[in-house]
Design a protein around this motif. Structure first.
Motif, PDB file in Angstrom:
ATOM      1  N   GLU A   1      48.160  -5.453   4.044  1.00  0.00           N
ATOM      2  CA  GLU A   1      48.929  -4.343   3.491  1.00  0.00           C
ATOM      3  C   GLU A   1      49.281  -4.590   2.028  1.00  0.00           C
ATOM      4  OE1 GLU A   1      49.162  -1.581   5.072  1.00  0.00           O
ATOM      5  OE2 GLU A   1      48.030  -2.607   6.664  1.00  0.00           O
ATOM      6  N   ARG A   2      49.600  -5.836   1.700  1.00  0.00           N
ATOM      7  CA  ARG A   2      50.014  -6.101   0.316  1.00  0.00           C
ATOM      8  C   ARG A   2      48.907  -6.770  -0.488  1.00  0.00           C
ATOM      9  NH1 ARG A   2      51.849 -11.526   0.926  1.00  0.00           N
ATOM     10  NH2 ARG A   2      51.804 -11.980   3.147  1.00  0.00           N
ATOM     11  N   TRP A   3      47.658  -6.594  -0.079  1.00  0.00           N
ATOM     12  CA  TRP A   3      46.540  -7.259  -0.762  1.00  0.00           C
ATOM     13  C   TRP A   3      46.438  -6.814  -2.218  1.00  0.00           C
ATOM     14  CZ3 TRP A   3      44.097 -11.396  -1.118  1.00  0.00           C
ATOM     15  CH2 TRP A   3      42.832 -11.480  -1.723  1.00  0.00           C
ATOM     16  N   LYS A   4      46.675  -5.547  -2.478  1.00  0.00           N
ATOM     17  CA  LYS A   4      46.588  -5.015  -3.848  1.00  0.00           C
ATOM     18  C   LYS A   4      47.451  -5.828  -4.799  1.00  0.00           C
ATOM     19  CE  LYS A   4      43.878  -1.565  -4.505  1.00  0.00           C
ATOM     20  NZ  LYS A   4      43.370  -0.977  -3.314  1.00  0.00           N
TER      21      LYS A   4
ATOM     22  N   ASP B   1      47.438 -13.096  -7.926  1.00  0.00           N
ATOM     23  CA  ASP B   1      47.805 -14.519  -7.922  1.00  0.00           C
ATOM     24  C   ASP B   1      47.484 -15.211  -6.602  1.00  0.00           C
ATOM     25  OD1 ASP B   1      51.150 -13.244  -8.194  1.00  0.00           O
ATOM     26  OD2 ASP B   1      49.732 -13.151  -6.527  1.00  0.00           O
ATOM     27  N   PHE B   2      46.385 -14.815  -6.035  1.00  0.00           N
ATOM     28  CA  PHE B   2      45.959 -15.501  -4.823  1.00  0.00           C
ATOM     29  C   PHE B   2      45.339 -16.839  -5.223  1.00  0.00           C
ATOM     30  CE2 PHE B   2      43.224 -16.420  -1.203  1.00  0.00           C
ATOM     31  CZ  PHE B   2      44.115 -16.187  -0.167  1.00  0.00           C
ATOM     32  N   PRO B   3      45.774 -17.950  -4.599  1.00  0.00           N
ATOM     33  CA  PRO B   3      45.291 -19.260  -5.038  1.00  0.00           C
ATOM     34  C   PRO B   3      43.802 -19.469  -4.714  1.00  0.00           C
ATOM     35  CG  PRO B   3      46.732 -19.470  -3.138  1.00  0.00           C
ATOM     36  CD  PRO B   3      46.797 -18.046  -3.555  1.00  0.00           C
ATOM     37  N   VAL B   4      43.096 -19.930  -5.727  1.00  0.00           N
ATOM     38  CA  VAL B   4      41.661 -20.153  -5.582  1.00  0.00           C
ATOM     39  C   VAL B   4      41.341 -21.506  -6.166  1.00  0.00           C
ATOM     40  CG1 VAL B   4      39.397 -19.426  -6.396  1.00  0.00           C
ATOM     41  CG2 VAL B   4      41.037 -17.718  -5.667  1.00  0.00           C
TER      42      VAL B   4
ATOM     43  N   HIS C   1      23.963  -1.138  -0.316  1.00  0.00           N
ATOM     44  CA  HIS C   1      24.948  -2.202  -0.534  1.00  0.00           C
ATOM     45  C   HIS C   1      26.243  -1.608  -1.082  1.00  0.00           C
ATOM     46  CE1 HIS C   1      26.512  -6.113  -1.642  1.00  0.00           C
ATOM     47  NE2 HIS C   1      26.785  -5.637  -2.849  1.00  0.00           N
ATOM     48  N   TYR C   2      26.091  -0.706  -2.031  1.00  0.00           N
ATOM     49  CA  TYR C   2      27.275  -0.082  -2.633  1.00  0.00           C
ATOM     50  C   TYR C   2      28.108   0.634  -1.566  1.00  0.00           C
ATOM     51  CZ  TYR C   2      29.911   3.422  -5.254  1.00  0.00           C
ATOM     52  OH  TYR C   2      30.907   4.230  -5.737  1.00  0.00           O
ATOM     53  N   LEU C   3      27.423   1.376  -0.692  1.00  0.00           N
ATOM     54  CA  LEU C   3      28.149   2.118   0.342  1.00  0.00           C
ATOM     55  C   LEU C   3      28.825   1.171   1.326  1.00  0.00           C
ATOM     56  CD1 LEU C   3      25.573   4.953   1.027  1.00  0.00           C
ATOM     57  CD2 LEU C   3      27.754   5.150  -0.153  1.00  0.00           C
ATOM     58  N   THR C   4      28.145   0.079   1.645  1.00  0.00           N
ATOM     59  CA  THR C   4      28.740  -0.886   2.565  1.00  0.00           C
ATOM     60  C   THR C   4      29.981  -1.519   1.952  1.00  0.00           C
ATOM     61  OG1 THR C   4      26.558  -1.337   3.446  1.00  0.00           O
ATOM     62  CG2 THR C   4      28.271  -2.918   3.968  1.00  0.00           C
ATOM     63  N   VAL C   5      29.899  -1.859   0.657  1.00  0.00           N
ATOM     64  CA  VAL C   5      31.054  -2.458  -0.011  1.00  0.00           C
ATOM     65  C   VAL C   5      32.211  -1.459  -0.044  1.00  0.00           C
ATOM     66  CG1 VAL C   5      31.920  -3.363  -2.186  1.00  0.00           C
ATOM     67  CG2 VAL C   5      29.706  -4.082  -1.351  1.00  0.00           C
ATOM     68  N   LEU C   6      31.877  -0.194  -0.327  1.00  0.00           N
ATOM     69  CA  LEU C   6      32.924   0.833  -0.298  1.00  0.00           C
ATOM     70  C   LEU C   6      33.606   0.868   1.064  1.00  0.00           C
ATOM     71  CD1 LEU C   6      31.788   4.173  -1.952  1.00  0.00           C
ATOM     72  CD2 LEU C   6      33.551   2.594  -2.692  1.00  0.00           C
ATOM     73  N   GLY C   7      32.797   0.654   2.112  1.00  0.00           N
ATOM     74  CA  GLY C   7      33.316   0.729   3.475  1.00  0.00           C
ATOM     75  C   GLY C   7      34.305  -0.369   3.804  1.00  0.00           C
ATOM     76  N   THR C   8      34.279  -1.486   3.056  1.00  0.00           N
ATOM     77  CA  THR C   8      35.196  -2.570   3.388  1.00  0.00           C
ATOM     78  C   THR C   8      36.627  -2.245   2.993  1.00  0.00           C
ATOM     79  OG1 THR C   8      34.891  -3.629   1.273  1.00  0.00           O
ATOM     80  CG2 THR C   8      33.412  -4.306   3.042  1.00  0.00           C
ATOM     81  N   LYS C   9      36.813  -1.312   2.080  1.00  0.00           N
ATOM     82  CA  LYS C   9      38.135  -0.903   1.582  1.00  0.00           C
ATOM     83  C   LYS C   9      38.790  -1.955   0.682  1.00  0.00           C
ATOM     84  CE  LYS C   9      38.589   2.919   4.245  1.00  0.00           C
ATOM     85  NZ  LYS C   9      37.271   2.874   4.864  1.00  0.00           N
ATOM     86  N   SER C  10      38.685  -3.252   1.031  1.00  0.00           N
ATOM     87  CA  SER C  10      39.417  -4.244   0.246  1.00  0.00           C
ATOM     88  C   SER C  10      38.640  -4.688  -0.984  1.00  0.00           C
ATOM     89  CB  SER C  10      39.749  -5.459   1.105  1.00  0.00           C
ATOM     90  OG  SER C  10      38.562  -6.086   1.527  1.00  0.00           O
ATOM     91  N   THR C  11      37.311  -4.642  -0.923  1.00  0.00           N
ATOM     92  CA  THR C  11      36.506  -5.153  -2.025  1.00  0.00           C
ATOM     93  C   THR C  11      36.194  -4.034  -3.018  1.00  0.00           C
ATOM     94  OG1 THR C  11      35.504  -6.635  -0.438  1.00  0.00           O
ATOM     95  CG2 THR C  11      34.426  -6.469  -2.562  1.00  0.00           C
TER      96      THR C  11
ATOM     97  N   LYS D   1      43.658 -13.607  11.402  1.00  0.00           N
ATOM     98  CA  LYS D   1      45.091 -13.437  11.681  1.00  0.00           C
ATOM     99  C   LYS D   1      45.880 -13.366  10.384  1.00  0.00           C
ATOM    100  CE  LYS D   1      45.790 -15.348  16.218  1.00  0.00           C
ATOM    101  NZ  LYS D   1      45.781 -16.661  16.853  1.00  0.00           N
ATOM    102  N   TYR D   2      45.573 -14.302   9.489  1.00  0.00           N
ATOM    103  CA  TYR D   2      46.287 -14.338   8.227  1.00  0.00           C
ATOM    104  C   TYR D   2      46.015 -13.061   7.438  1.00  0.00           C
ATOM    105  CZ  TYR D   2      47.778 -15.928   3.617  1.00  0.00           C
ATOM    106  OH  TYR D   2      48.386 -16.022   2.407  1.00  0.00           O
ATOM    107  N   TRP D   3      44.757 -12.613   7.532  1.00  0.00           N
ATOM    108  CA  TRP D   3      44.380 -11.400   6.814  1.00  0.00           C
ATOM    109  C   TRP D   3      45.206 -10.206   7.271  1.00  0.00           C
ATOM    110  CZ3 TRP D   3      42.629  -9.361   2.671  1.00  0.00           C
ATOM    111  CH2 TRP D   3      42.173  -8.037   2.651  1.00  0.00           C
ATOM    112  N   LYS D   4      45.477 -10.142   8.562  1.00  0.00           N
ATOM    113  CA  LYS D   4      46.234  -8.994   9.068  1.00  0.00           C
ATOM    114  C   LYS D   4      47.611  -8.932   8.426  1.00  0.00           C
ATOM    115  CE  LYS D   4      44.034  -8.098  13.418  1.00  0.00           C
ATOM    116  NZ  LYS D   4      43.943  -8.636  14.763  1.00  0.00           N
ATOM    117  N   SER D   5      48.176 -10.123   8.206  1.00  0.00           N
ATOM    118  CA  SER D   5      49.502 -10.127   7.587  1.00  0.00           C
ATOM    119  C   SER D   5      49.410  -9.827   6.099  1.00  0.00           C
ATOM    120  CB  SER D   5      50.169 -11.485   7.817  1.00  0.00           C
ATOM    121  OG  SER D   5      49.440 -12.485   7.130  1.00  0.00           O
ATOM    122  N   LEU D   6      48.246 -10.109   5.541  1.00  0.00           N
ATOM    123  CA  LEU D   6      48.084  -9.990   4.090  1.00  0.00           C
ATOM    124  C   LEU D   6      47.597  -8.615   3.677  1.00  0.00           C
ATOM    125  CD1 LEU D   6      48.224 -12.103   1.757  1.00  0.00           C
ATOM    126  CD2 LEU D   6      45.755 -12.354   1.988  1.00  0.00           C
TER     127      LEU D   6
END
Lengths: 523, 363, 421
Positions: free
Chosen positions: C383-386, C391-394, C195-205, C376-381
């Motif tokens: 690069e600047r996800w960091k 302040d991403f609305p939740v 699980h740890y390796l898979t999460v590492l593989g996502t890059k964003s999480t 689609k939205y993710w693709k635009s987001l």
């Protein structure tokens, strides 16, 4: 090395149709056998044996032809001879109107036609036939210088009655078994199949033993090619004696170097009848209660006839248990060796710890431990087999409980190994045919060695080699692994792993090619 | 003359097509297809259907002959021989490489200290025994082992379900259809390798009308079975590992096997699974061995036990030449993609077209 | 064509020289196998030392690690099955293989990695980062399984593995048992290596690991310690958030619980409303099942993530009830309980979100949720996800259903009874 050669040859050698095992010796009376019939010659040939009785008397009436009745003491029913042969000829005949016509030339014909009651009475003309008739238990009367004689069926020797066979006991179903007498056996079969299409073909085998043998099959069901192949192979056998069907079995099977049995056998008339109705051919030999059935496929050695007498559902369960049992019997020790010496990762940690604890201080590596235990098991089985029943049980208890327990306590063997070997032994008893369980016992050893050297890879190589060997086997042209490969869907679904209920069998399950596949149930 | 029934043709074909593909397939399609790679397996395999049907239709007109003999008739003796030689070389080289892979997989995953030659020898002995017993026994072998392979794969997939990570499959088609198309191209070499075998085995197939119908259904079934199984495997790996790990794991299915725990009874089934995989490898190598035998026979007219041993020794030699696993895997990919795929994908349609034209022209 | 038919006749055609050739070949190969029956990879099971746990701490020299290995040793237990003894050894080395090399010289048995259950990462290593290099051995070597558990130790991993537990179990096995029983509590994440390796593989999480700590007497748990000041129990509580393989911060218990809700990782749980100030009657209960769904919602310009938590609870305790309630009042009280529980859950979730925003690392995997639902939205987001994490609305939507209130309705009370309704 030569035993290896033999084992390996099964990969390379084809059976030959004809083989001569021993050359029959020539006898002093060989020439006499071709002479014309005469009482004197018979006396010369047979008089050296004390069990032959020569009863000489004169034919009544004016001809006074000297006659001689020859029988083997013990093989004939003396009552029949006294009542229906000697009494009519010597006492009742004196007032017979035909008596005056008798001369040496026509005595035999008149005797058969008028004087002797009884069914099995016929004229014989050959010396050889006269001798073999006498030795088979019939009576023969020689008339003076006549070159013919009369044979009288008066067989009556001590029989073992029709008992339940010990080796093939069942719970539900008929309990009678074949005996050592050929005619009783054919009569038992005839009582199961009262149809004119049941064919019983007689042959004689063995230059010295002169054993009678019949080939039985059901015309219209049995495949003609198989029948003629059986007859051809039997006729090619040249041996001086045939004492048990084992002799024939080895002579006619397709792959003599295979450990697997390729010919089925039974001691039960109901089993034989069932198999004949499936299109098989039976070989009944005089002098043994074992009847051979060809062709045989692997699955038959795992199924028993009782499956057909039980309810379908329970029969399926017991078949399943048998299949699992035979698989366990083959692979259990080798899997144990492979797992504990190569693939410990497959064992969960807790089990690993307890196996490890059990093996602390055991002086042998797992392979040697397993081999030793299996050999001990084989010795116990072999020892118990031929002992009288009560002692046999003692051997089992002494061997299994006392030796096993003592070995574990002394730290010579790990407890788990005892469990595995015990399981293997019990599992191999689930195989109903003794021949197959012998094959399984034999195959365990190479598999164990392979497992000990190469782990699961070795087991896989071994099992696949066995599989390829099995796939290449044929019994009288029928692939041994049918109906699984080549696939016969109907047979697979109805009578292999599962046994379909009788009402569901619209056609005969085609384990082998039969002529008329349609049947209203098999029996 | 030995015969293979329609059912045997199906299991044999499926066994050969599936062969050893189920270990690398997930990694291959994930590399180009990413998260959607699993969807590209079936379309790629589907290309096998027109090819099989072309071969079967040729067989109808030239019963009891293999595609090499038909080629000699179509293109003349010398071109026919040339095709035969390429055919032969493909089979021998790939067969040797796959034999090498048997050693690699066993040594990497469960028996690290056993020397490679043991695995090579074990594999080649079984293959020799099979080829010696004949194509009928080979067909029966796959008839029995293919169901085992299917069951083992399904078990492995089923037991891995508790290890599925959340939402690894989503988003579906996030990158559009192009990755799927690219992934399909990558599995085509598998199909073309199977065509090599099909080209030879047709000589043993029945040619009556009913049988041809069954064979055609069989050809569909083969592609369907192998395609579905490979898809399932690629899918479960994607679900459990996610795309990054799927690409990275050399033998992902074995890693899955290592993760299986059946409560506390069995932990890790990969060594049992490898036993079944071994049967698949034997089928695959055996099929290429048969291809080599047929090739030798039609090109040079030689056959017999001695030549079988020569082929076996060449197989062993190729396996021993390629003991470095990374380059071995690379080499298998290259042979499939740059030699077998172009060769077969050209040869069969051209042959089919020429023969059709000739028949149309009244030959 | 018919090279090797199995028909009867061909057997007779076979030349005897070929037979001999084949037989000879077979004998030769068998002889080869049997005679060189070496012991490649063959290990008798009693010669193995099953590795149960492994711990990483920083070594004294820079670039080295202190690798602590915990082996189980079987006692010869007679008939009572296996009893295990501990045998823990440590070595400083710059690679894990080297550490095994050092330790193997002292241990007479072959280490067996297949049984490894737990990898404990010391706090100092985690903070320094770079322990992925240490994990590479575990994910590469064939004996290991990807299903082993990863935990971060508060303090040194060596100390945790060397604890003398009062239950006399191996600390590694004990940690495994706690983790595997974790479904009943759902208070900390269960992280396997895979699980740890898979999460590492996502890059964003950002990966997250549970935290294990030694518990001394009086540290919220009371027991009679054999020696004062020495811990005899182990506990897993809270979690550590990693940036790649570097520990960023610890989550406390509440934040971890919030993470569990948001990750849809709650199976059964104990939950209470004691800390809730508004209501006078307090409840505690057990979560029977819970389900969290994710919706990407846009309110005009902003796109946000909406968590929908659906939970079923059985009430086990009712506190502060001072009178007997009538049937309809009881129904009302249960509805009140549902609201209270929902509030507690929401508080836990909010604390997790708050932490995420503070840290600026997406350990809740919000990025992946958006990618899964709106690529689609993710693709635009992407690069600047960091920068967006903070302040991403939740938003939350928590609904609790109380299934039952146990064996009774109202509680026993002191006041003179008005009788049962």
């Amino acid at each position: 090395m030569s035993s290896w050669m033999k084992m390996l040859k099964d990969l390379t050698v084809r059976p030959k149709g004809e083989r001569r095992i021993r050359k029959s010796p020539s006898f002093s009376f060989d020439e006499d056998m071709n002479k014309p019939i005469s009482g004197q010659t018979v006396k010369e040939i047979l008089s050296k044996s004390s069990d032959i009785v020569f009863r000489e008397f004169n034919f009544p009436g004016k001809s006074r032809i000297p006659c001689m009745l020859v029988v083997v003491d013990g093989l004939v029913d003396k009552n029949i001879l006294d009542q229906f042969v000697l009494k009519p000829l010597m006492v009742d005949l004196n007032h017979h109107p035909d008596l005056e016509r008798v001369t040496l030339a026509n005595v035999i014909d008149i005797t058969i036609q008028s004087f002797l009651p009884g069914i099995e009475i016929k004229k014989i003309v050959k010396m050889e036939e006269a001798v073999s008739t006498i030795l088979s238990g019939d009576a023969v009367i020689f008339f003076g210088e006549s070159s013919e004689a009369i044979s009288i069926g008066a067989r009556g020797w001590a029989n073992r009655g029709v008992n339940e066979p010990i080796a093939e006991s069942i719970v539900k179903g008929p309990h009678e078994g074949f005996t050592e007498t050929l005619r009783i056996n054919t009569s038992l079969l005839r009582r199961k199949i009262k149809h004119p299409s049941l064919r019983i073909i007689s042959l004689k085998l063995g230059d010295i033993s002169n054993t009678e043998l019949v080939v039985v099959y059901i015309e219209k069901i049995a495949n003609k090619d198989i029948v003629s192949e059986v007859l051809l192979r039997l006729s090619k056998i040249k041996m001086d004696s045939v004492i048990d069907v084992g002799y024939i079995e080895e002579m006619i099977e397709d792959f003599p170097y295979s450990p697997f049995p390729q010919i089925a056998y039974t001691e039960r008339p109901d089993v034989l009848a069932g198999k004949l109705l499936e299109g098989k051919v039976g070989i009944i030999l005089d002098g043994t209660p074992i009847v051979l059935v060809v062709p045989a496929i692997l699955m038959e050695f795992l199924n028993v006839n009782e499956d057909y007498y039980q309810r379908a559902m329970t029969a399926i369960l017991s078949r399943f248990v048998r299949y699992v049992g035979s698989f366990v019997a083959v692979v259990a020790p080798s899997t144990y060796i492979a797992v504990t010496t190569f693939h410990q990762e497959i064992i969960p940690t807790d089990l690993l710890m307890s196996i490890s604890a059990g093996r602390q201080g055991v002086p042998f590596p797992a392979l040697l431990e397993a081999l030793t235990m299996t050999i001990v098991l084989e010795i116990l089985q072999e020892a118990g087999l031929r002992l009288p029943k009560p002692i046999g049980q003692t051997i089992g208890i002494v061997g299994a409980l006392i030796i096993g327990d003592a070995a574990v306590n002394a730290g010579l063997v790990s407890p788990l190994m005892v469990i595995i070997i015990g399981l293997t032994a019990v599992a191999s008893y689930a195989i109903p045919y003794y021949d197959l369980s012998l094959a399984v016992r034999l195959l365990r050893f190479p598999l164990m060695i392979l497992a000990g050297i190469l782990g699961f890879f070795g087991v896989a190589v071994g099992l696949y080699a066995i599989l390829i060997h099995l796939l290449g086997l044929r019994s009288f042209g029928v692939p041994y692994t049918s109906p699984i490969a080549p696939l016969r869907v109907r047979a697979l679904l109805q009578d292999t792993f599962v046994r379909a209920p009788w009402w569901a069998l619209k056609r005969r399950p085609q384990l082998i090619d039969v002529q008329e596949p349609r049947s209203k149930g098999k029996g | 003359m030995e015969r293979i029934s329609a059912h045997q043709f199906t299991t044999l074909g499926a066994g050969v097509l599936l062969g050893t593909t189920f270990l690398p397939v997930a990694s291959i399609v994930a590399l180009v297809g990413g998260r959607d790679g699993w969807m590209s397996v079936l379309p790629g395999f589907a290309l096998g259907i027109p090819y099989s049907l072309m071969i079967l239709s040729l067989m109808k007109y030239y019963p009891r002959r293999n595609l090499l003999q038909i080629s000699e008739e179509a293109f003349g003796r010398w071109i026919g021989k040339l095709i035969g030689i390429i055919y032969l070389l493909c089979a021998i080289y790939l067969g040797g490489l796959l034999l090498g892979q048997v050693g690699d997989i066993y040594q990497t995953s469960i028996m690290p200290l056993t020397p490679l030659w043991i695995f090579f020898l074990g594999g080649i002995i079984l293959v020799l025994y099979l080829t010696r017993s004949g194509i009928e026994v080979f067909a029966r072998f796959s008839e029995i082992t293919f169901p085992l392979i299917v069951v083992a794969i399904l078990l492995n997939v089923g037991l891995s379900i508790p290890r599925i990570e959340q939402g690894e499959l989503l988003p579906i088609l996030g990158e559009g259809l192009i990755p799927i198309f690219k992934g399909s191209l990558k599995v085509i070499p598998f199909v073309m390798t199977y065509m090599l075998f099909l080209a030879g085995v047709i000589a043993y197939l029945p040619t009556d009308k009913k049988a041809i119908g069954q064979l055609k259904t069989g050809a569909w079934k083969i592609v369907f079975w192998a395609g579905i199984l490979d898809t399932l495997i690629a899918l479960i790996q994607m679900l459990v590992f996610g795309p990054t790990e799927t690409i990275r794991l050399v033998y992902g299915l074995l890693a899955l096997g290592k993760m299986v725990e059946v409560s506390r009874t069995v932990s890790g089934v990969e060594s049992l699974f490898l036993g079944v995989w071994f049967a698949a490898a034997v089928i695959k190598i055996g099929s290429l061995f048969f291809v080599a035998i047929w090739g030798l026979e039609s090109v040079f007219g030689i056959k017999g036990v001695k030549w079988r041993h020569v082929i076996a020794i060449i197989f062993l030699g190729i396996a021993f030449k390629n003991v470095r696993a990374p380059s071995l895997i690379n080499e298998i990919g290259l042979v499939g993609e740059y030699i077998i795929m172009p060769f077969v994908s050209l040869w069969i349609p051209v042959l089919w077209g020429v023969m059709r034209w000739k028949r149309g022209a009244g030959y | 064509m018919d090279v090797f038919s199995l028909e009867e006749e061909s057997g007779c055609l076979m030349k005897s020289s070929r037979k001999k050739y084949m037989t000879g070949l077979m004998i030769f190969s068998l002889f080869l196998i049997l005679s060189i029956s070496g012991c490649w990879g063959k290990r008798e099971v009693e010669d193995l030392a099953p590795l149960m746990g492994i711990g990483f701490d920083l070594g004294e020299k820079p670039g080295t690690y202190l690798v602590t290995q915990q082996y189980a040793k079987t006692k010869k237990g007679g008939n009572s099955g296996a009893e295990t003894e501990e045998r823990t050894l440590g070595a400083e080395a710059s690679s894990v293989r080297e550490a095994f090399d050092i330790v193997s010289k002292a241990a007479y048995r072959t280490p067996f990695m297949g049984s490894l259950k737990v990898i404990v990462i010391g706090e100092d290593v985690a903070k320094a980062g770079g322990f992925n290099n240490m994990l590479d051995f575990a994910q590469r070597f064939a004996e290991f399984r990807r299903s082993m558990y990863l935990v971060i130790a508060r303090g040194k991993a060596e100390d945790v593995l060397n604890l003398k537990l009062r239950s006399e179990q191996l600390p590694a096995l004990y940690i495994r048992s706690i983790i595997e029983g974790g479904h009943e509590l759902s208070a900390f994440p269960m992280v396997r290596l895979g699980h740890y390796l898979t999460v590492l593989g996502t890059k964003s999480t950002a990966p997250i690991l549970p935290v294990v700590e030694a518990v001394k007497d009086g540290d919220r748990i009371h027991y009679k310690a054999e020696k004062a000041d020495e811990a005899g129990e182990i506990r897993i509580e809270g979690a550590g958030v990693l940036n790649g393989d570097q520990l960023v911060d610890f989550l406390n218990d509440e934040e971890t619980k919030g993470y569990m809700w948001l990750e849809d990782d709650v199976f059964n749980r104990l939950i209470n409303t004691v800390d809730l100030k508004e209501s006078t009657v307090k409840f505690s209960g057990q979560v029977l099942k819970s389900n969290t769904r994710y919706k990407v919602k846009s309110d005009g310009e902003n796109i946000g993530l909406n968590y929908q938590v659906r939970t079923s609870i059985a009430i086990d305790e009712v506190l502060g009830l001072d009178r007997q309630l009538s049937g309809s009042d009881w129904v009302e009280l249960v509805k009140e309980a549902e609201e209270s529980f929902a509030k507690v859950i929401q508080q836990e979730c909010e604390s997790a979100i708050k932490k995420q925003r503070e840290l600026g690392f997406d350990f809740l995997g919000i990025g992946r949720h958006i990618e899964q639902r709106n690529p689609k939205y993710w693709k635009s987001l992407k690069e600047r996800w960091k920068q967006e994490v903070s302040d991403f609305p939740v938003s939350f939507d928590v609904k609790v259903t109380v299934h039952h209130t146990g064996m009774s309705s109202s509680s026993a009370t002191n006041s003179e009874g008005e009788g049962q309704d």
